[in-house]
Design a protein around this motif. Structure first.
Motif, PDB file in Angstrom:
ATOM      1  N   ILE A   1       0.881  -1.170   0.000  1.00 51.48           N
ATOM      2  CA  ILE A   1       0.000   0.000   0.000  1.00 51.48           C
ATOM      3  C   ILE A   1       0.914   1.214   0.000  1.00 51.48           C
ATOM      4  N   TYR A   2       0.716   2.078  -0.982  1.00 58.16           N
ATOM      5  CA  TYR A   2       1.627   3.211  -1.170  1.00 58.16           C
ATOM      6  C   TYR A   2       0.850   4.520  -1.176  1.00 58.16           C
ATOM      7  N   HIS A   3       1.385   5.514  -0.464  1.00 60.07           N
ATOM      8  CA  HIS A   3       0.768   6.848  -0.472  1.00 60.07           C
ATOM      9  C   HIS A   3       1.853   7.913  -0.481  1.00 60.07           C
ATOM     10  N   VAL A   4       1.675   8.891  -1.364  1.00 54.25           N
ATOM     11  CA  VAL A   4       2.533  10.075  -1.380  1.00 54.25           C
ATOM     12  C   VAL A   4       1.764  11.190  -0.690  1.00 54.25           C
ATOM     13  N   VAL A   5       2.354  11.761   0.344  1.00 53.73           N
ATOM     14  CA  VAL A   5       1.754  12.913   1.025  1.00 53.73           C
ATOM     15  C   VAL A   5       2.241  14.150   0.272  1.00 53.73           C
ATOM     16  N   TYR A   6       1.305  14.832  -0.370  1.00 53.52           N
ATOM     17  CA  TYR A   6       1.662  16.026  -1.128  1.00 53.52           C
ATOM     18  C   TYR A   6       1.734  17.246  -0.216  1.00 53.52           C
ATOM     19  N   GLU A   7       2.366  18.292  -0.701  1.00 56.58           N
ATOM     20  CA  GLU A   7       2.568  19.502   0.100  1.00 56.58           C
ATOM     21  C   GLU A   7       1.266  20.107   0.605  1.00 56.58           C
ATOM     22  N   HIS A   8       0.193  19.994  -0.159  1.00 64.64           N
ATOM     23  CA  HIS A   8      -1.076  20.608   0.245  1.00 64.64           C
ATOM     24  C   HIS A   8      -1.846  19.783   1.285  1.00 64.64           C
ATOM     25  N   GLU A   9      -1.407  18.560   1.562  1.00 69.11           N
ATOM     26  CA  GLU A   9      -2.101  17.713   2.536  1.00 69.11           C
ATOM     27  C   GLU A   9      -1.656  18.050   3.954  1.00 69.11           C
ATOM     28  N   ASP A  10      -2.614  18.180   4.852  1.00 68.79           N
ATOM     29  CA  ASP A  10      -2.290  18.354   6.260  1.00 68.79           C
ATOM     30  C   ASP A  10      -2.393  16.987   6.953  1.00 68.79           C
ATOM     31  N   PHE A  11      -2.214  16.982   8.256  1.00 64.89           N
ATOM     32  CA  PHE A  11      -2.237  15.722   9.007  1.00 64.89           C
ATOM     33  C   PHE A  11      -3.559  14.994   8.830  1.00 64.89           C
ATOM     34  N   GLU A  12      -4.677  15.698   9.045  1.00 65.07           N
ATOM     35  CA  GLU A  12      -5.989  15.050   8.991  1.00 65.07           C
ATOM     36  C   GLU A  12      -6.272  14.449   7.616  1.00 65.07           C
ATOM     37  N   THR A  13      -5.926  15.174   6.558  1.00 66.74           N
ATOM     38  CA  THR A  13      -6.142  14.670   5.202  1.00 66.74           C
ATOM     39  C   THR A  13      -5.314  13.415   4.964  1.00 66.74           C
ATOM     40  N   SER A  14      -4.043  13.463   5.305  1.00 65.64           N
ATOM     41  CA  SER A  14      -3.149  12.318   5.095  1.00 65.64           C
ATOM     42  C   SER A  14      -3.583  11.119   5.928  1.00 65.64           C
ATOM     43  N   ALA A  15      -3.921  11.346   7.180  1.00 64.18           N
ATOM     44  CA  ALA A  15      -4.355  10.253   8.054  1.00 64.18           C
ATOM     45  C   ALA A  15      -5.646   9.619   7.542  1.00 64.18           C
ATOM     46  N   SER A  16      -6.570  10.440   7.071  1.00 68.68           N
ATOM     47  CA  SER A  16      -7.830   9.914   6.523  1.00 68.68           C
ATOM     48  C   SER A  16      -7.580   9.060   5.288  1.00 68.68           C
ATOM     49  N   ILE A  17      -6.673   9.502   4.433  1.00 63.12           N
ATOM     50  CA  ILE A  17      -6.329   8.728   3.235  1.00 63.12           C
ATOM     51  C   ILE A  17      -5.721   7.384   3.627  1.00 63.12           C
ATOM     52  N   LEU A  18      -4.815   7.396   4.586  1.00 62.10           N
ATOM     53  CA  LEU A  18      -4.179   6.142   5.024  1.00 62.10           C
ATOM     54  C   LEU A  18      -5.199   5.169   5.600  1.00 62.10           C
ATOM     55  N   ILE A  19      -6.157   5.685   6.346  1.00 61.65           N
ATOM     56  CA  ILE A  19      -7.204   4.822   6.905  1.00 61.65           C
ATOM     57  C   ILE A  19      -8.056   4.217   5.796  1.00 61.65           C
ATOM     58  N   LYS A  20      -8.422   5.025   4.815  1.00 59.62           N
ATOM     59  CA  LYS A  20      -9.225   4.511   3.699  1.00 59.62           C
ATOM     60  C   LYS A  20      -8.447   3.456   2.911  1.00 59.62           C
ATOM     61  N   LEU A  21      -7.154   3.676   2.706  1.00 57.67           N
ATOM     62  CA  LEU A  21      -6.326   2.680   2.022  1.00 57.67           C
ATOM     63  C   LEU A  21      -6.289   1.368   2.801  1.00 57.67           C
ATOM     64  N   LEU A  22      -6.154   1.457   4.121  1.00 55.38           N
ATOM     65  CA  LEU A  22      -6.161   0.268   4.977  1.00 55.38           C
ATOM     66  C   LEU A  22      -7.493  -0.469   4.876  1.00 55.38           C
ATOM     67  N   GLN A  23      -8.591   0.259   4.992  1.00 55.47           N
ATOM     68  CA  GLN A  23      -9.920  -0.352   4.936  1.00 55.47           C
ATOM     69  C   GLN A  23     -10.160  -1.021   3.578  1.00 55.47           C
ATOM     70  N   ASN A  24      -9.779  -0.348   2.499  1.00 55.01           N
ATOM     71  CA  ASN A  24      -9.957  -0.923   1.160  1.00 55.01           C
ATOM     72  C   ASN A  24      -9.090  -2.163   0.963  1.00 55.01           C
ATOM     73  N   ALA A  25      -7.880  -2.130   1.478  1.00 55.56           N
ATOM     74  CA  ALA A  25      -6.995  -3.291   1.360  1.00 55.56           C
ATOM     75  C   ALA A  25      -7.590  -4.497   2.073  1.00 55.56           C
ATOM     76  N   GLN A  26      -8.145  -4.295   3.252  1.00 58.48           N
ATOM     77  CA  GLN A  26      -8.744  -5.405   4.004  1.00 58.48           C
ATOM     78  C   GLN A  26      -9.967  -5.947   3.270  1.00 58.48           C
ATOM     79  N   LYS A  27     -10.741  -5.059   2.629  1.00 57.70           N
ATOM     80  CA  LYS A  27     -11.923  -5.516   1.891  1.00 57.70           C
ATOM     81  C   LYS A  27     -11.536  -6.282   0.627  1.00 57.70           C
ATOM     82  N   GLN A  28     -10.553  -5.777  -0.119  1.00 62.60           N
ATOM     83  CA  GLN A  28     -10.185  -6.387  -1.389  1.00 62.60           C
ATOM     84  C   GLN A  28      -9.274  -7.614  -1.223  1.00 62.60           C
ATOM     85  N   PHE A  29      -8.432  -7.588  -0.197  1.00 61.86           N
ATOM     86  CA  PHE A  29      -7.492  -8.686   0.053  1.00 61.86           C
ATOM     87  C   PHE A  29      -7.571  -9.058   1.532  1.00 61.86           C
ATOM     88  N   PRO A  30      -8.648  -9.706   1.933  1.00 61.55           N
ATOM     89  CA  PRO A  30      -8.876  -9.961   3.354  1.00 61.55           C
ATOM     90  C   PRO A  30      -7.728 -10.718   4.020  1.00 61.55           C
TER      91      PRO A  30
END
Length: 143
Positions: A21-50
């Motif tokens: 699972i790969y994420h690039v944190v761009y300059e315009h992202e703050d903590f909350e945005t980046s953390a929310s993206i990481l959580i969604k990536l985790l949730q999607n990974a568990q759903k697609q590849f349990p």
């Protein structure tokens, strides 16, 4: 001797390969945005590849302070959020500051909802409201 019971939360964990699972944190992202993206990536990974082994890779663009280190948001994202919270759901995490292998089995019971609240007063207000119907109590902070 008893037969080994199947544990749905650890099914697929013995496979040698995992998922990246790969994420690039761009300059315009703050903590909350980046953390929310990481959580969604985790949730999607568990759903697609349990229950597959998950390996998280994070790159960060910008977010530097005057000394050349990471700003507060990105230091918190790496140290407290990724290592302090997300690590339990991954086999390994690789970030600019550090790469870490989980010395325990990753947890595959990923919560459906995770709220990120950075404002302490907002958090206390929300917890007081929700604690009326739940088993926890929020005590006021010392001011």
């Amino acid at each position: 001797m008893e037969p080994i019971q199947k544990d749905q939360n650890n099914f697929n964990m013995l496979k040698t390969k995992g998922i990246a699972i790969y994420h690039v944190v761009y300059e315009h992202e703050d903590f909350e945005t980046s953390a929310s993206i990481l959580i969604k990536l985790l949730q999607n990974a568990q759903k697609q590849f349990p229950n597959y082994k998950r390996h998280l890779y994070i790159d960060i663009e910008g977010h530097r302070n005057k000394s050349g280190g990471y700003d507060h948001d990105m230091f918190e994202l790496q140290k407290d959020f990724s290592l302090g919270f997300l690590m339990q759901f991954f086999t390994s995490i690789h970030m600019p500051l550090v790469g870490v292998e989980n010395n325990k089995l990753q947890i595959n019971d990923v919560p459906e909802e995770i709220n990120i609240i950075s404002d302490e007063k907002e958090l206390v207000k929300k917890m007081r409201k929700e604690s009326k119907n739940k088993h926890f109590v929020v005590y006021p902070t010392e001011e």
